[in-house]
Design a protein around this motif. Sequence first.
Motif, PDB file in Angstrom:
ATOM      1  N   ARG A 133      11.450   5.850  -4.395  1.00 39.60           N
ATOM      2  CA  ARG A 133      12.310   4.714  -4.029  1.00 39.60           C
ATOM      3  C   ARG A 133      13.217   4.294  -5.176  1.00 39.60           C
ATOM      4  N   GLY A 134      13.095   4.962  -6.320  1.00 36.39           N
ATOM      5  CA  GLY A 134      13.923   4.596  -7.469  1.00 36.39           C
ATOM      6  C   GLY A 134      13.598   3.223  -8.033  1.00 36.39           C
ATOM      7  N   VAL A 135      12.341   2.783  -7.898  1.00 40.61           N
ATOM      8  CA  VAL A 135      11.947   1.464  -8.409  1.00 40.61           C
ATOM      9  C   VAL A 135      11.823   1.527  -9.936  1.00 40.61           C
ATOM     10  N   THR A 136      12.602   0.693 -10.619  1.00 44.61           N
ATOM     11  CA  THR A 136      12.588   0.731 -12.089  1.00 44.61           C
ATOM     12  C   THR A 136      12.003  -0.532 -12.712  1.00 44.61           C
ATOM     13  N   THR A 137      11.959  -1.642 -11.956  1.00 36.94           N
ATOM     14  CA  THR A 137      11.324  -2.865 -12.478  1.00 36.94           C
ATOM     15  C   THR A 137      10.230  -3.283 -11.492  1.00 36.94           C
ATOM     16  N   PRO A 138       9.128  -2.516 -11.486  1.00 34.21           N
ATOM     17  CA  PRO A 138       8.114  -2.675 -10.435  1.00 34.21           C
ATOM     18  C   PRO A 138       7.390  -4.012 -10.483  1.00 34.21           C
ATOM     19  N   ASN A 139       7.052  -4.521  -9.301  1.00 30.63           N
ATOM     20  CA  ASN A 139       6.157  -5.679  -9.220  1.00 30.63           C
ATOM     21  C   ASN A 139       5.077  -5.436  -8.185  1.00 30.63           C
ATOM     22  N   LEU A 140       3.962  -6.162  -8.384  1.00 32.45           N
ATOM     23  CA  LEU A 140       2.814  -6.113  -7.483  1.00 32.45           C
ATOM     24  C   LEU A 140       2.606  -7.532  -6.970  1.00 32.45           C
ATOM     25  N   VAL A 141       2.238  -7.674  -5.698  1.00 33.07           N
ATOM     26  CA  VAL A 141       2.007  -9.010  -5.141  1.00 33.07           C
ATOM     27  C   VAL A 141       0.535  -9.118  -4.749  1.00 33.07           C
ATOM     28  N   LYS A 142      -0.155 -10.066  -5.403  1.00 35.00           N
ATOM     29  CA  LYS A 142      -1.598 -10.216  -5.113  1.00 35.00           C
ATOM     30  C   LYS A 142      -1.956 -11.664  -4.816  1.00 35.00           C
ATOM     31  N   PRO A 143      -2.956 -11.859  -3.953  1.00 34.75           N
ATOM     32  CA  PRO A 143      -3.491 -13.219  -3.768  1.00 34.75           C
ATOM     33  C   PRO A 143      -4.154 -13.666  -5.071  1.00 34.75           C
ATOM     34  N   GLU A 144      -4.160 -14.966  -5.341  1.00 32.07           N
ATOM     35  CA  GLU A 144      -4.753 -15.448  -6.599  1.00 32.07           C
ATOM     36  C   GLU A 144      -6.225 -15.075  -6.726  1.00 32.07           C
ATOM     37  N   THR A 145      -6.883 -14.853  -5.588  1.00 29.56           N
ATOM     38  CA  THR A 145      -8.308 -14.527  -5.601  1.00 29.56           C
ATOM     39  C   THR A 145      -8.572 -13.057  -5.920  1.00 29.56           C
ATOM     40  N   ALA A 146      -7.522 -12.209  -5.890  1.00 30.80           N
ATOM     41  CA  ALA A 146      -7.737 -10.779  -6.189  1.00 30.80           C
ATOM     42  C   ALA A 146      -8.148 -10.640  -7.655  1.00 30.80           C
ATOM     43  N   HIS A 147      -8.923  -9.644  -7.924  1.00 30.44           N
ATOM     44  CA  HIS A 147      -9.607  -9.471  -9.218  1.00 30.44           C
ATOM     45  C   HIS A 147      -8.614  -9.353 -10.393  1.00 30.44           C
ATOM     46  N   PRO A 148      -9.012  -9.868 -11.568  1.00 33.33           N
ATOM     47  CA  PRO A 148      -8.152  -9.759 -12.766  1.00 33.33           C
ATOM     48  C   PRO A 148      -7.842  -8.316 -13.173  1.00 33.33           C
ATOM     49  N   ALA A 149      -8.557  -7.339 -12.622  1.00 28.08           N
ATOM     50  CA  ALA A 149      -8.224  -5.942 -12.936  1.00 28.08           C
ATOM     51  C   ALA A 149      -6.784  -5.626 -12.512  1.00 28.08           C
ATOM     52  N   GLU A 160       5.251  -6.181 -13.097  1.00 26.06           N
ATOM     53  CA  GLU A 160       5.191  -7.643 -12.973  1.00 26.06           C
ATOM     54  C   GLU A 160       4.142  -8.003 -11.924  1.00 26.06           C
ATOM     55  N   CYS A 161       3.268  -8.930 -12.281  1.00 26.54           N
ATOM     56  CA  CYS A 161       2.214  -9.335 -11.344  1.00 26.54           C
ATOM     57  C   CYS A 161       2.595 -10.663 -10.705  1.00 26.54           C
ATOM     58  N   ARG A 162       2.836 -10.667  -9.405  1.00 28.50           N
ATOM     59  CA  ARG A 162       3.190 -11.896  -8.686  1.00 28.50           C
ATOM     60  C   ARG A 162       1.959 -12.395  -7.934  1.00 28.50           C
ATOM     61  N   ILE A 189       1.311  -4.465  -2.176  1.00 25.06           N
ATOM     62  CA  ILE A 189       0.655  -5.763  -2.036  1.00 25.06           C
ATOM     63  C   ILE A 189      -0.849  -5.505  -2.008  1.00 25.06           C
ATOM     64  N   VAL A 190      -1.619  -6.572  -2.195  1.00 23.50           N
ATOM     65  CA  VAL A 190      -3.073  -6.439  -2.321  1.00 23.50           C
ATOM     66  C   VAL A 190      -3.765  -7.377  -1.343  1.00 23.50           C
ATOM     67  N   LEU A 218      -0.194  -0.960   0.528  1.00 25.87           N
ATOM     68  CA  LEU A 218      -1.205  -2.027   0.626  1.00 25.87           C
ATOM     69  C   LEU A 218      -2.516  -1.493   0.060  1.00 25.87           C
ATOM     70  N   HIS A 219      -2.907  -2.079  -1.086  1.00 26.42           N
ATOM     71  CA  HIS A 219      -4.215  -1.724  -1.642  1.00 26.42           C
ATOM     72  C   HIS A 219      -5.250  -2.714  -1.133  1.00 26.42           C
ATOM     73  N   VAL A 220      -6.309  -2.193  -0.517  1.00 26.50           N
ATOM     74  CA  VAL A 220      -7.428  -3.049  -0.117  1.00 26.50           C
ATOM     75  C   VAL A 220      -8.510  -2.924  -1.176  1.00 26.50           C
ATOM     76  N   ASP A 221      -8.801  -4.047  -1.834  1.00 27.55           N
ATOM     77  CA  ASP A 221      -9.845  -4.033  -2.847  1.00 27.55           C
ATOM     78  C   ASP A 221     -11.190  -4.274  -2.158  1.00 27.55           C
ATOM     79  N   ALA A 222     -11.863  -3.156  -1.875  1.00 24.21           N
ATOM     80  CA  ALA A 222     -13.215  -3.224  -1.301  1.00 24.21           C
ATOM     81  C   ALA A 222     -14.223  -2.787  -2.357  1.00 24.21           C
ATOM     82  N   CYS A 223     -13.902  -3.091  -3.624  1.00 24.65           N
ATOM     83  CA  CYS A 223     -14.840  -2.800  -4.712  1.00 24.65           C
ATOM     84  C   CYS A 223     -16.195  -3.419  -4.384  1.00 24.65           C
TER      85      CYS A 223
END
Length: 472
Positions: A133-149, A160-162, A189-190, A218-223
């Motif tokens: 997609r030619g993304v050069t300034t990537p960001n991730l969007v996570k709920p505040e409850t998603a793990h600090p990892a 960038e973590c949003r 997104i997470v 969409l990453h599902v964190d089922a750790c």
Amino acid sequence: MDYPYADRFPVHRALPEDGRPREEILAELQAMAREEDSFWETGRISGTMYCGDHDHYAFLAEAFAGFAHVNALQRDLCPSATKFEGEIIAMVLDLMHADAVTDAEPAGLVTSGGTGSILHALLAYRDHARATRGVTTPNLVKPETAHPAFDKGCHLFSIECRTVPVAPETTTVRAADMAAVVDDQTIAIVGSAGNYPYGTIDPIAELGALALERGVGLHVDACLGGFILPFGEELGYAVPPFDFRVPGVTTISADTHKYGYAFKGTSALVFRDKALRNAQYFHVTGWSGGKYMSPGMDGSRSGGLLAATWASMVHLGRAGYRAYAADIFATAATMQDAVRSHPELQVMGSPTFCFSFTSDAFDIYHVADFMRPRGWRFNGQQYPNAIHMAVTRPQTQPGVTDAFAADLAEAVAYARERAAEGAEAELGAIYGGVAGGLTSEVEDVIVMFMDAMLDAQQGVPPVGAAPPAEQG
Ligand SMILES: *Cc1c(COP(=O)(O)O)cnc(C)c1O
């Protein structure tokens, strides 16, 4: 930091000139292990020891012993590692319903833990988005409850973590709030199944629809939930689908070293599409040492961990996991009933095996303060202050839920009295977000704590240590 061994066992500040006898070392190790096991064998510690079955550990240790010395990177010497890793991945893909994927080729990786799985996913998303997609300034969007990892991965890989707030009533994120910050540089997104603070499951189907609509991953964190929620679903608990049956889900992390009941040090990361996994492959062709490749971020890895993880999975089988899940879900429900029997306490959202509770009558850390001397350890949340119990197999022993209900009732009475006196909770200062000081002070304390984890034996004797001269 505690140093209970400093005056009981030799303190090493350099390699001993002559090695110590094996029996002496093993006796010392066993003494420490036995004492430390007694902390959690009571069933009063949230999370941490997911299995707790010493027979199972002995079995895993045997499986580990056969391959602990093997480097899983050198497959010509250990085709067994190819079998173990491939079958772990295949079994996790099956558990996550990769059979529902018709338009791509599902694939996976075995990593060093939940953080490892999340880091590999972020690296794959970043590099795949750059290439396709030619993304050069990537960001991730996570709920505040998603793990600090996720924050850690963004930090490491310059993403960038949003962070999006969750709805207080449900403790889960709203897809519309996530949508508002997704843009053309969003790589993924997470959503969590479930999240660590509250054990609740984000609306994965809605997040999947958003991911598809906007062309992001969409990453599902089922750790935490990966090895227990599927069995909860089979047992009839209200577990919404969170796996590859949900359109738009592109990666899932599931920790073998949590409810997979394997040793610490492994987790699985599965991808809807192999092309995404392969985006993070690494190789060097021109090195003087020869051609080098590693399918993930690690170099040498222990074949023993792969063998033990594989052994745990094929020994327990679906029936074994389902039976343990039944005990855990039932225990968690009983504990939640005890919490709900007190009008002062509120369970947060609609959790299952891991639940969090708070109070609008007093600081909930008063409850944790009271229960701590009785051996109970909860994990603490902040904004608002809350405490959580991730129910694991040690809690399913007879007597634990009764003791929980009885101690909780006394703790509520204690908390009411403390609140009436206007007293501050002791643990609140450590875990909670209210009593804590300025951010910079908190950061100083955190750095001191990490230093204390690592530097106990350098130069200065640790607290309670006998002076080095006396330790031959
Ligand atoms: C434990 C956990 C992680 C991180 O896993 P580690 O194995 O500690 O690296 C990530 N997400 C959730 C929801 C977890 O519970």
